[in-house]
Design an enzyme around this catalytic site. Structure first.
Site, PDB file in Angstrom:
ATOM      1  N   ASP A   1       0.838  -1.193   0.000  1.00 42.07           N
ATOM      2  CA  ASP A   1       0.000   0.000   0.000  1.00 42.07           C
ATOM      3  C   ASP A   1       0.876   1.247   0.000  1.00 42.07           C
ATOM      4  OD1 ASP A   1      -2.325  -1.389  -0.009  1.00 42.07           O
ATOM      5  OD2 ASP A   1      -2.824  -1.085   2.098  1.00 42.07           O
TER       6      ASP A   1
ATOM      7  N   TYR B   1       4.302  -8.819   8.585  1.00 40.53           N
ATOM      8  CA  TYR B   1       4.059  -7.395   8.785  1.00 40.53           C
ATOM      9  C   TYR B   1       4.044  -7.058  10.272  1.00 40.53           C
ATOM     10  CZ  TYR B   1       2.161  -7.574   3.995  1.00 40.53           C
ATOM     11  OH  TYR B   1       1.999  -7.767   2.648  1.00 40.53           O
TER      12      TYR B   1
ATOM     13  N   ASP C   1      -8.233   2.206   6.965  1.00 41.69           N
ATOM     14  CA  ASP C   1      -7.028   2.709   7.628  1.00 41.69           C
ATOM     15  C   ASP C   1      -7.327   4.090   8.210  1.00 41.69           C
ATOM     16  OD1 ASP C   1      -6.879   4.563   5.539  1.00 41.69           O
ATOM     17  OD2 ASP C   1      -5.333   3.455   4.470  1.00 41.69           O
TER      18      ASP C   1
END
Length: 287
Positions: A31, A59, A73
């Site tokens: 992203d 991650y 987000d």
């Protein structure tokens, strides 16, 4: 990849540094707001995409319970939630539900295409379309730190997984909503954060003439597969990308994928043993 850049931006920047005509690709999109490990493939290694993109990823994410957003987000608009905080006990009860094989619905703000149009383009037009759930796998999820209202956790997962969506889905299970605050990819397959270099370092090491020492050969990247050598009679077939009977190889591994080399040890392609035809079939050539 630094935050604020797309994976394509990184490819373009490195291609410019290497000079016109350089072929560069990446193995797994990050992203734009995320940072972390992005394996790059140069020259004929660009054909490694299918092999590298399949690798598991790790991650470190920062979860913000209390609100759900339209982008899943912290950059999106709040769509639900009243700011309630989650406790460690609640999180420890919820996270194990996501470990293993699950079906994940991709977010609207993603580059996946529906009828030829990217989902994020539709989302920006205020449209929402039905998305099919995709099978993904979470191998490990571990809480690293809790400084309420923020929670840092690590996750190791299969390819094609959206960590933003994981955060959103955790919020739904908690009952208070949640979104992703930050995201860093710490590993892509065997390529890890501590062994990576920044874009600025790429420039510096190019100027110092030492960047080439960082570049792995195609054969080394594929070292998990057995190495097979042709004999001198098999060299011509290999150079033309043809199938190879076992009578034309000096060494053998009669199962799965192998790295096929000439009689002089030059790697030229990935082959797979065909037990029915009793020969090695070419899968991808690196001539």
């Amino acid at each position: 990849e630094p935050p604020g850049m797309t994976s394509s931006d990184v490819v373009v920047r490195v291609r410019r540094k290497l000079g016109s005509g350089a072929k560069v690709g990446h193995a797994g999109t990050l992203d734009p707001e995320a940072s972390g490990v992005l394996p790059l493939m140069i020259g004929r290694a660009a054909r490694l995409f299918d092999y590298l993109v399949e690798k598991e990823k790790t991650y470190v994410a920062q979860l913000k319970p209390g609100y759900a957003t339209d982008t899943q987000d912290a950059h999106g608009a709040i769509v639900s939630g009243g700011g309630a905080r989650a406790t460690r006990a609640q999180l420890e009860a919820v996270l194990p539900r996501f470990i293993g094989d699950i079906a994940q619905i991709p977010p609207m703000y993603s580059a996946l295409k529906v009828n030829g149009k990217k989902l994020y383009e539709l989302a920006r037009e205020g449209k929402t379309v039905e998305r099919k759930a995709r099978p993904v796998c979470f191998y490990e999820i571990e809480i690293l730190e809790m400084k309420l209202p923020l929670v840092r956790f690590s996750v190791t997962c299969s390819k094609g997984t959206y960590i933003r969506t994981l955060c959103h889905d955790i919020g739904q299970k908690l009952g208070c909503g949640a979104c992703m605050e930050e995201l860093t990819r710490t590993a892509s397959g065997e390529y890890r954060w501590e062994d990576s270099i920044t874009l600025d370092q790429v420039q510096k090491e190019m100027e110092e003439g030492i960047l080439e020492q960082r570049i792995l050969s195609v054969s080394e990247v594929l070292k998990a597969y057995p190495q097979i050598r042709c004999n001198k009679f098999g060299d011509r077939l290999l150079l033309n990308g043809n199938a190879l009977p076992d009578t034309m190889t000096e060494t053998q591994s009669k199962k799965g994928w192998v790295r096929m080399c000439t009689s002089e040890g030059v790697f030229l392609g990935i082959y797979e043993w065909d037990n029915k035809k009793h020969r090695y079939q070419p899968q991808k050539m690196f001539l």
